[in-house]
Write a protein that holds these residues in place. Structure first.
Motif, PDB file in Angstrom:
ATOM      1  N   ASP A 101       2.209 -11.921   2.954  1.00 50.72           N
ATOM      2  CA  ASP A 101       1.527 -11.886   4.248  1.00 50.72           C
ATOM      3  C   ASP A 101       0.044 -11.690   3.971  1.00 50.72           C
ATOM      4  OD1 ASP A 101       0.495 -11.520   6.766  1.00 50.72           O
ATOM      5  OD2 ASP A 101       1.402  -9.556   7.070  1.00 50.72           O
ATOM      6  N   ARG A 121       2.675  -8.911  10.470  1.00 51.53           N
ATOM      7  CA  ARG A 121       3.482  -8.102   9.549  1.00 51.53           C
ATOM      8  C   ARG A 121       4.661  -7.481  10.291  1.00 51.53           C
ATOM      9  NH1 ARG A 121       0.172  -5.386   5.694  1.00 51.53           N
ATOM     10  NH2 ARG A 121      -0.335  -7.557   5.379  1.00 51.53           N
ATOM     11  N   ILE A 168       8.466  -8.398   1.719  1.00 56.30           N
ATOM     12  CA  ILE A 168       7.178  -8.761   2.303  1.00 56.30           C
ATOM     13  C   ILE A 168       6.096  -8.133   1.432  1.00 56.30           C
ATOM     14  CG2 ILE A 168       5.661  -8.649   4.313  1.00 56.30           C
ATOM     15  CD1 ILE A 168       8.272  -8.160   5.977  1.00 56.30           C
ATOM     16  N   PRO A 220       2.288  -7.376   0.964  1.00 59.84           N
ATOM     17  CA  PRO A 220       1.006  -7.345   1.677  1.00 59.84           C
ATOM     18  C   PRO A 220      -0.143  -7.742   0.741  1.00 59.84           C
ATOM     19  CG  PRO A 220       1.659  -5.122   1.095  1.00 59.84           C
ATOM     20  CD  PRO A 220       2.779  -6.040   0.653  1.00 59.84           C
ATOM     21  N   TYR A 269       0.774  -1.445   4.321  1.00 58.23           N
ATOM     22  CA  TYR A 269       2.042  -2.114   4.593  1.00 58.23           C
ATOM     23  C   TYR A 269       2.389  -1.910   6.045  1.00 58.23           C
ATOM     24  CZ  TYR A 269       6.832  -3.624   4.249  1.00 58.23           C
ATOM     25  OH  TYR A 269       8.019  -4.299   4.423  1.00 58.23           O
TER      26      TYR A 269
END
Length: 126
Positions: free
Chosen positions: A73, A81, A98, A100, A126
């Motif tokens: 992301d 997010r 995910i 960051p 995050y």
């Protein structure tokens, strides 16, 4: 033999475009870029399209997450997010991670030592 990580990149602005370019140089080694998400015309979007990488909307990325190991992301947008986290939780996806921007910066330092990744977003964690 090293396991290939299947990755998606969400956000191909200034950070994402440079990051995609670096990852494309690693394509087929330890990673496979399986999708990107970007709604604006950016150099990264053009790069992805020229390489035949599927350009998907965020809901489509979430639908394909069973086949994605890591979603980078790189939007710098908290709602994106949250949508990613909520979408993975809704499908009980405990596989996809995910990553960051802080993880992208770490990876970048290994791929391109001495070259700075653009700093355009506030540190959102995050």
């Amino acid at each position: 033999m090293m396991q290939t990580q299947r990755v998606a990149i969400v956000g191909l602005g200034r950070v994402g475009s440079v990051f995609l370019d670096a990852l494309l140089k690693q394509q087929g080694k330890a990673l496979d870029i399986v999708a990107v998400a970007e709604s604006s015309p950016t150099p990264g979007l053009a790069m992805a399209q020229s390489r035949g990488i599927p350009v998907l909307a965020l809901p489509e990325i979430l639908q394909r997450c069973a086949e994605i190991d890591i979603v980078f992301d790189l939007t710098g947008v908290a709602t994106v997010r949250r949508e990613l986290r909520d979408g993975l939780a809704a499908t009980n996806n405990r596989h996809t991670v995910i990553a960051p921007e802080s993880v992208a910066h770490l990876l970048w330092s290994l791929l391109a030592p001495g070259v700075d990744l653009p700093q355009v977003h506030a540190q959102s964690g995050y």
